[in-house]
Scaffold this motif. Sequence first.
Motif, PDB file in Angstrom:
ATOM      1  N   THR A   2     100.307 -47.518  61.503  1.00 50.22           N
ATOM      2  CA  THR A   2      99.122 -47.408  60.657  1.00 50.22           C
ATOM      3  C   THR A   2      97.897 -47.474  61.554  1.00 50.22           C
ATOM      4  O   THR A   2      97.648 -48.495  62.213  1.00 50.22           O
ATOM      5  CB  THR A   2      99.079 -48.544  59.621  1.00 50.22           C
ATOM      6  N   VAL A   4      93.981 -47.710  62.551  1.00 50.39           N
ATOM      7  CA  VAL A   4      92.917 -48.538  61.983  1.00 50.39           C
ATOM      8  C   VAL A   4      91.630 -48.372  62.773  1.00 50.39           C
ATOM      9  O   VAL A   4      91.652 -48.289  64.014  1.00 50.39           O
ATOM     10  CB  VAL A   4      93.330 -50.028  61.964  1.00 50.39           C
ATOM     11  N   ILE A  26     100.660 -51.700  63.611  1.00 50.52           N
ATOM     12  CA  ILE A  26      99.218 -51.434  63.513  1.00 50.52           C
ATOM     13  C   ILE A  26      98.707 -50.927  64.857  1.00 50.52           C
ATOM     14  O   ILE A  26      98.989 -51.518  65.910  1.00 50.52           O
ATOM     15  CB  ILE A  26      98.451 -52.701  63.107  1.00 50.52           C
ATOM     16  N   VAL A  49      92.965 -46.298  57.889  1.00 51.05           N
ATOM     17  CA  VAL A  49      92.354 -47.489  57.306  1.00 51.05           C
ATOM     18  C   VAL A  49      91.146 -47.895  58.132  1.00 51.05           C
ATOM     19  O   VAL A  49      91.156 -47.754  59.367  1.00 51.05           O
ATOM     20  CB  VAL A  49      93.354 -48.670  57.229  1.00 51.05           C
ATOM     21  N   VAL A  51      88.374 -51.271  58.511  1.00 53.40           N
ATOM     22  CA  VAL A  51      88.077 -52.655  58.147  1.00 53.40           C
ATOM     23  C   VAL A  51      86.601 -52.892  58.428  1.00 53.40           C
ATOM     24  O   VAL A  51      86.139 -52.671  59.560  1.00 53.40           O
ATOM     25  CB  VAL A  51      88.944 -53.658  58.931  1.00 53.40           C
ATOM     26  N   ALA A  75      89.244 -51.686  53.856  1.00 56.25           N
ATOM     27  CA  ALA A  75      89.462 -53.112  53.615  1.00 56.25           C
ATOM     28  C   ALA A  75      88.255 -53.877  54.106  1.00 56.25           C
ATOM     29  O   ALA A  75      87.494 -53.389  54.956  1.00 56.25           O
ATOM     30  CB  ALA A  75      90.733 -53.597  54.326  1.00 56.25           C
ATOM     31  N   LEU A 111      97.272 -54.075  55.482  1.00 54.41           N
ATOM     32  CA  LEU A 111      96.766 -52.777  55.928  1.00 54.41           C
ATOM     33  C   LEU A 111      97.801 -51.667  55.748  1.00 54.41           C
ATOM     34  O   LEU A 111      97.436 -50.523  55.422  1.00 54.41           O
ATOM     35  CB  LEU A 111      96.323 -52.869  57.392  1.00 54.41           C
ATOM     36  N   SER A 120      91.393 -47.050  47.462  1.00 53.21           N
ATOM     37  CA  SER A 120      91.022 -48.397  47.894  1.00 53.21           C
ATOM     38  C   SER A 120      90.168 -49.097  46.855  1.00 53.21           C
ATOM     39  O   SER A 120      89.628 -50.164  47.104  1.00 53.21           O
ATOM     40  CB  SER A 120      90.263 -48.343  49.233  1.00 53.21           C
TER      41      SER A 120
END
Length: 426
Positions: A2, A4, A26, A49, A51, A75, A111, A120
Amino acid sequence: MTTVLTALTHRHEAAFVEVLGAASGIELVRRCADLAELLSTGAAGVARVAVVSPDLRGLDRDALRHLAGHGVRVAGLAAPDDEEGERRLRQLGVATLLHPGDGADVVAAALVALADATTSRPVAGTAGTAGPVDHEPLPPPDPRVPTPVTVVWGPTGAPGRTTVAVTLAARLAGSGVRTLLVDLDTWGASVAQLLGLVDEAPGVAAAARASEQGSLDVPGLARLAPEALPGLRVLTGLPRADRWPELRAAAVEDVLRLARGVVDHVVVDTGFALEDDEELSYDTAAPRRNAATLAALEAADRLVVVGAADPVGLQRLVRGVQDVAVLPCPRPLVLVNKVRASAAGPRPERTIREVLGRFAGLEEVRMLPWAPDDCDEAVLTGRALTEVRPRSPLVTALGAVAAELDERCADTSAADRHGRRRRVRV
């Protein structure tokens, strides 16, 4: 893996990056220094994703919509004691919240799950409700009947969109259906003028601004929409047409979502243009003048299309119905306004029905009579037609339309006709 991105303030960035490095599955692609870098990197499609911190400068609802448009789920990272930051993130639509003390396994699970989600945004009813309320709560809408959003649209040429929207809203309110009238016309807002309200009131611009910053909730929206008539709240439009960039699609969607919690029925007056003008811009993240109208049509539960009963107006109506047919909106209820023999010939209603049936395939069309004197009096006095001419044929016709849009609105047209016949016999 994933992938990020992070866009965090310096307070927690270093510690959180270490956690990401230890998290299984991640991969941290980039540590963005500001929102502009986050948006450009997200648009490049290198991560699933992002953050973000609640105090990231410039973070607003439109930025989150931009990321979502490129497939990036968002997120938030907020300290456990940062209630205001957590509240802001939730009101912006960020449902996945992490804390600086979370372990690598917790962060990885959150995540990865977010990357696999379709959105989201939080579940319905969770955003925009956090935080204390410092005034009397609003009476809740009737839970037995979901609050509908009725959008009034019509092609260019002043067919009477705003007059129809105002009268429908006033008619609903007069029947005991608490109603909010929202002016989203970015080309020429006029609801405030028609109802004699101060056009410099905060209105929809303030609501959109608060939504962008994640501070708009149901009580806050109600404060921006005062009562113009008993049971009728009004969210006035832009006082100047050149302020249209303030109404972005994400904010409009949020305002209409929250409006359902203020009243029993929402009526929206929109502009005429339907072009997705983002395609004409050199910057795909630029604001769009027609975004408010398009967002309202997408959020609508009912759609009323208004056209004028003259040759030019009917031609525009036919094309307009064809245009809305390809948009994600409900099937329209078509109203032909200003019906009169001088513009459409003898037996105008029959002629208009034949024209619309032949060229647009419209079998169900509602006719609204020509009432220039009634409309002039309403505009001159700054009041709704239901106040100045409650028994006007135009008000009666729109009362029947309101009853068709909302079963809680009594249709008094039959009673009015019966009353008139009785008075004639006497």
